[in-house]
Enzyme design. Structure first.
Site, PDB file in Angstrom:
ATOM      1  CD  GLU A  46      -3.308   1.669  45.017  1.00 56.06           C
ATOM      2  OE1 GLU A  46      -2.584   2.617  44.635  1.00 56.06           O
ATOM      3  OE2 GLU A  46      -4.093   1.052  44.277  1.00 56.06           O
ATOM      4  CB  THR A  47       2.967   4.247  47.914  1.00 51.96           C
ATOM      5  OG1 THR A  47       3.542   2.970  48.229  1.00 51.96           O
ATOM      6  CG2 THR A  47       3.672   5.316  48.733  1.00 51.96           C
TER       7      THR A  47
END
Length: 263
Positions: A46-47
């Site tokens: 995830e970012t």
């Protein structure tokens, strides 16, 4: 103009353990296609992308393949960065506006606590081919609005699992949470999380999965506070406190990189 970029290992107190998340701080909303490209470039599970709002922060999460509606470790990482960079005072809670509503984070010493929605799973019929894909026969199969929850007989079945990722990618769910009672006295349960359909074959430590795991094991073990160990290769610990239709997820964080995104 560049954007401030950080990488934080979440749900761990040690670098190179837990779950790494990118945290990109913006001045204003960005084009979703650009955010997706950045997330694919970083290639973390995830970012997080955040920009200031009115008394809160607007937060979105992207895997390398698509945007998601709820993510724990990248939210923990985002809050940690805001405190560490002085944008928020360590003693003050942080509020995020997200696709899952308002989420808050607070800090108590080295612990960071996230107030998230509970996501209990209802029992469902076994998914054809799931046994073969996991290489084990489930004790229980449930589903919530995001994921499948699969209980296996023993902790070793979870921690030693080598699933068929192509078969799991065909399962109609965001991801597959695999869990069992812990065989370690410090923990109540173990888990792993697979989401090959999202471009994340295995997520090292999954906060949002514990929104499901907490209610499940809380009911089975008659407890309102639990400790889970996600026994991925990197490993990580999540403290879960049940609070009605909410769960409080506790963990630590370590910042391992800070720099600038040039595009």
């Amino acid at each position: 103009m560049g954007h401030e970029l950080h990488v934080v290992d979440a749900f761990t107190g040690h670098p190179f353990r837990g779950n790494p998340a990118g945290v990109c701080i913006l001045d204003e909303p960005a084009d979703p296609s650009w955010m997706q490209q950045v997330a694919a470039e970083l290639n973390h599970s995830e970012t997080a992308f955040l920009h200031p709002g009115s008394g809160s922060w607007n937060l979105r999460w992207f895997t390398p393949a698509q945007e998601v509606e709820l993510c724990g470790h990248a939210t923990l990482a985002a809050a940690f960065v805001l405190w560490e960079t002085g944008r928020e005072q360590p003693g003050s809670p942080v509020s995020f506006e997200t696709l899952s509503g308002t989420l808050t984070a607070r800090r108590d010493g080295e612990w960071i606590y996230l107030d998230f929605p509970a996501e209990p799973a209802g029992e469902t019929e076994p998914v054809p081919g799931l046994d073969r894909a996991l290489g084990a026969t489930p004790v229980f199969v449930g589903r919530n609005r995001f994921d499948l929850l699969v209980e296996l007989p023993a902790a070793a079945d979870v921690c030693d699992c080598e699933p068929d990722m192509a078969a799991l990618a065909a399962v109609p769910a965001r991801g597959i949470i695999v869990t069992a009672p812990s065989d370690l006295p410090a923990f109540d349960f173990v888990s792993r999380f697979f989401a090959p359909a999202l471009g994340v074959p295995e997520d090292p430590v999954t906060g949002s999965a514990h929104c499901c795991l907490g209610p499940y094991w809380g009911e089975k073990l008659h407890k309102t506070e639990l400790f889970g160990f996600q026994c991925s290769l990197r490993g990580g610990t999540v403290r879960v406190t049940l609070n009605g239709d909410r769960v409080i997820l506790g963990g630590h964080a370590v910042r391992v990189f800070s720099g600038q995104l040039l595009v």
